[in-house]
Write an enzyme that holds these catalytic residues in place. Structure first.
Site, PDB file in Angstrom:
ATOM      1  CG  HIS A 123      -0.315  -0.015   2.551  1.00  2.00           C
ATOM      2  ND1 HIS A 123       0.015   1.120   3.246  1.00  2.00           N
ATOM      3  CD2 HIS A 123       0.057  -1.044   3.346  1.00  2.00           C
ATOM      4  CE1 HIS A 123       0.558   0.793   4.407  1.00  2.00           C
ATOM      5  NE2 HIS A 123       0.603  -0.517   4.493  1.00  2.00           N
ATOM      6  CG  ASP A 173      -3.043   3.706   2.464  1.00  2.00           C
ATOM      7  OD1 ASP A 173      -2.425   2.698   2.047  1.00  2.00           O
ATOM      8  OD2 ASP A 173      -4.001   3.622   3.260  1.00  2.00           O
ATOM      9  CG  ASP A 210       2.841   0.373   7.872  1.00  2.00           C
ATOM     10  OD1 ASP A 210       2.598  -0.360   6.897  1.00  2.00           O
ATOM     11  OD2 ASP A 210       1.997   0.626   8.752  1.00  2.00           O
ATOM     12  CD  GLU A 258      -2.867  -2.019   5.442  1.00  4.02           C
ATOM     13  OE1 GLU A 258      -3.027  -3.025   6.174  1.00  4.02           O
ATOM     14  OE2 GLU A 258      -2.353  -0.973   5.867  1.00  4.02           O
ATOM     15  CD  GLU A 259      -1.568   1.988   7.519  1.00  8.74           C
ATOM     16  OE1 GLU A 259      -2.339   1.589   8.419  1.00  8.74           O
ATOM     17  OE2 GLU A 259      -0.367   1.680   7.467  1.00  8.74           O
ATOM     18  CD  GLU A 268       1.097  -4.150   5.988  1.00  6.11           C
ATOM     19  OE1 GLU A 268       1.735  -3.468   6.824  1.00  6.11           O
ATOM     20  OE2 GLU A 268       0.187  -3.666   5.289  1.00  6.11           O
ATOM     21  CG  HIS A 304       0.623   3.003  12.516  1.00  6.18           C
ATOM     22  ND1 HIS A 304      -0.710   2.637  12.586  1.00  6.18           N
ATOM     23  CD2 HIS A 304       1.055   2.508  11.334  1.00  6.18           C
ATOM     24  CE1 HIS A 304      -1.042   1.958  11.501  1.00  6.18           C
ATOM     25  NE2 HIS A 304       0.024   1.864  10.731  1.00  6.18           N
TER      26      HIS A 304
END
Length: 383
Positions: free
Chosen positions: A71, A73, A104, A138-139, A167, A353
Site C-alpha cells: 500500500h 497510503d 510501513d 490499507e490504513e 508489511e 505509526h
C-alpha cells in the site's frame, strides 16, 4: 529536493516518502512505480474505486503468478512538533531513513520494485508472471482497495499463485519473523436497552449496567478454543463501555459496549455470532448487535512460497526465520481466500505509526536481496 541516495532502493524509498500520501491519497506514488514497471514490460492497469487509487501491474500471461502486494497510503503524521525532522522530507541519520511510511510500507515497495528490476534483467526468460497489487486504502476503511481489486481479478478468473505482502513483519532484525497467516477479526457494537429513572426507585427502572455486567463478564472469561499448531487461542476483548447521563441520581436507559475477537481457524465468524448472541439471550437482555467482519483467518502452510522465503532469508540474512500469525490484520486476508499462498515479509515494525518512523538503510538493501532471491527460488528455471 533531497539528495538522492546512491542505492536505487533507498533513492526510490525517498521519492515515495516525499509524496504525502495520507490515506486514502496516493499522491502519485503508484504512477512513479508504474513508470518503473512499464520499462520492464509490465502492463499497468489503474483501478480507481470511489476515493481510492489501486494499481494492478503484470508482466507475463502464463502461470504461476508471483505477486508483490502493498500500500502507498500512510497514517497521518500526528503532532508535527513531535517529529525531529519533517515527516514527508526523508532524512538519513545514523544509518536510519526517517519519514512517514519508511517502515510501513514505502521501503518495502521500493525494495520490491528494485528486486524485480534486477530479477527481470538477470532472468529475462523466467517462467510464469510477475505482478504488483498496490492500493491507497490499507490504513483506512479498506473498502475500495485490495478487496475490490481481488473482486475484479476473480470476476475475470485471473488468479494469484504466490503473494508477498510487504508489511513490516520483522521484530528485532530483518527477516527474523515472517507472517504465514493471520487471525480472523470480528467486532461487535452491542446496544443494551433498559429503563431510565431515579436511583431511589429501583422498582421503576431497569438498569442496563447491572444487566450487562454478568453477561460481559461471562464473555470476557470464556474459553473459546485451544488454538492449534498455527494460532494461539481465540481472545475476546472489550474496548469500550458507555452508559449514564453524568448524574449520580439517574439510572441510565441504555448501554453501549464495543468488543473484538481475534480468532483462529478453529472457529468461524458464524460460530462466534451464534455463541455471543446465545449468551446475551440467556441473560435475558434486551439487545441488538451491529457486527463488523474484518477478515477471516488464513494460513499458508510450508510449501513452495514459505520454503522459498525461508531459504532466501537464510541465504541473505544468515538466520532461521520464525513463522508467525501474531499481530493485527493485513490485506493478505483478501488475497488468501482466492487460493493464493500468502506471506508477509518486510522490515522491522518497531516505529510504525509513531512519530519519527524510521527504517535501517541496510535493512532495505538487504530486503531487496531477500525479495530478489525469493523470485529466483520461485520463478527462475533450474539450470
Amino acid at each position: 529536493m533531497m539528495n538522492k541516495h546512491s542505492n536505487s532502493t533507498i533513492s526510490l524509498a525517498q521519492a515515495l516518502i516525499e509524496r504525502p500520501s495520507v490515506t486514502p491519497e496516493d499522491f502519485g506514488c503508484q504512477q512513479l512505480m508504474a513508470e518503473r514497471l512499464a520499462k520492464l514490460g509490465f502492463n499497468n492497469e489503474s483501478m480507481v474505486f470511489e476515493d481510492t487509487t489501486n494499481l494492478w501491474s503484470r508482466k507475463g500471461i502464463s502461470g504461476p503468478v508471483f505477486c508483490f502486494a502493498g500500500h502507498t497510503d500512510v497514517v497521518p503524521a500526528g503532532n508535527m512538533e513531535s517529529w525531529n525532522t519533517p515527516p514527508f522530507e526523508p532524512v538519513i541519520a545514523d544509518g536510519m531513513l526517517y519519514g512517514r511510511g519508511a517502515a510501513d510500507m514505502k521501503g518495502s515497495l521500493a525494495a520490491m520494485i528494485v528486486a524485480t528490476e534486477r530479477f527481470v534483467s538477470d532472468y529475462p526468460n523466467h517462467k510464469g508472471s510477475i505482478a504488483f497489487l498496490v492500493t491507497s486504502d490499507e490504513e483506512g476503511p479498506f473498502i475500495n482497495g485490495t478487496t475490490r481489486v481481488i473482486d475484479t481479478l476473480e470476476a475475470r478468473n485471473e488468479k494469484i499463485t504466490y503473494c508477498i505482502v510487504g508489511e513490516p513483519s520483522s521484530t528485532n532484525r530483518l527477516g527474523d519473523v515472517v507472517k504465514n497467516g493471520r487471525r480472523g477479526s470480528i467486532s461487535g457494537e452491542l446496544h443494551i436497552h433498559g429503563k431510565q429513572g431515579h436511583v431511589a426507585y429501583p422498582d421503576h427502572v431497569i438498569n442496563p449496567i447491572h444487566m450487562a455486567m454478568p453477561a460481559l463478564t461471562e464473555l470476557s472469561q470464556m474459553h473459546w478454543d485451544n488454538g492449534n499448531d498455527y494460532f494461539p487461542p481465540t481472545s475476546f476483548q472489550l474496548s469500550n463501555i458507555q452508559s449514564g447521563t453524568g448524574a449520580t441520581n439517574v439510572v441510565p436507559g441504555h448501554l453501549t459496549a464495543l468488543f473484538n475477537l481475534r480468532y483462529s481457524t478453529e472457529l468461524t465468524a458464524k460460530m462466534i455470532v451464534n455463541k455471543v448472541e446465545a449468551i446475551l439471550a440467556e441473560h435475558q437482555l434486551n439487545f441488538e448487535i451491529n457486527w463488523v467482519f474484518n477478515g477471516q483467518p488464513f494460513i499458508t502452510e510450508p510449501s513452495t512460497l514459505v520454503d522459498s522465503v525461508v531459504h532466501a532469508i537464510k541465504t541473505c540474512c544468515h538466520i532461521n526465520t520464525e513463522l508467525s500469525t501474531s499481530g493485527g490484520t493485513s490485506d493478505g486476508r483478501f488475497i488468501a481466500p482466492t487460493g493464493a499462498q500468502v506471506i508477509e515479509l518486510g522490515p522491522c515494525n518497531a516505529t510504525i505509526h509513531q512519530v519519527n518512523e524510521c527504517v535501517a538503510v541496510n535493512d532495505l538493501i538487504l530486503l531487496t536481496d531477500v525479495y530478489y532471491q525469493t523470485l529466483v527460488n520461485v520463478l527462475a528455471d533450474p539450470v
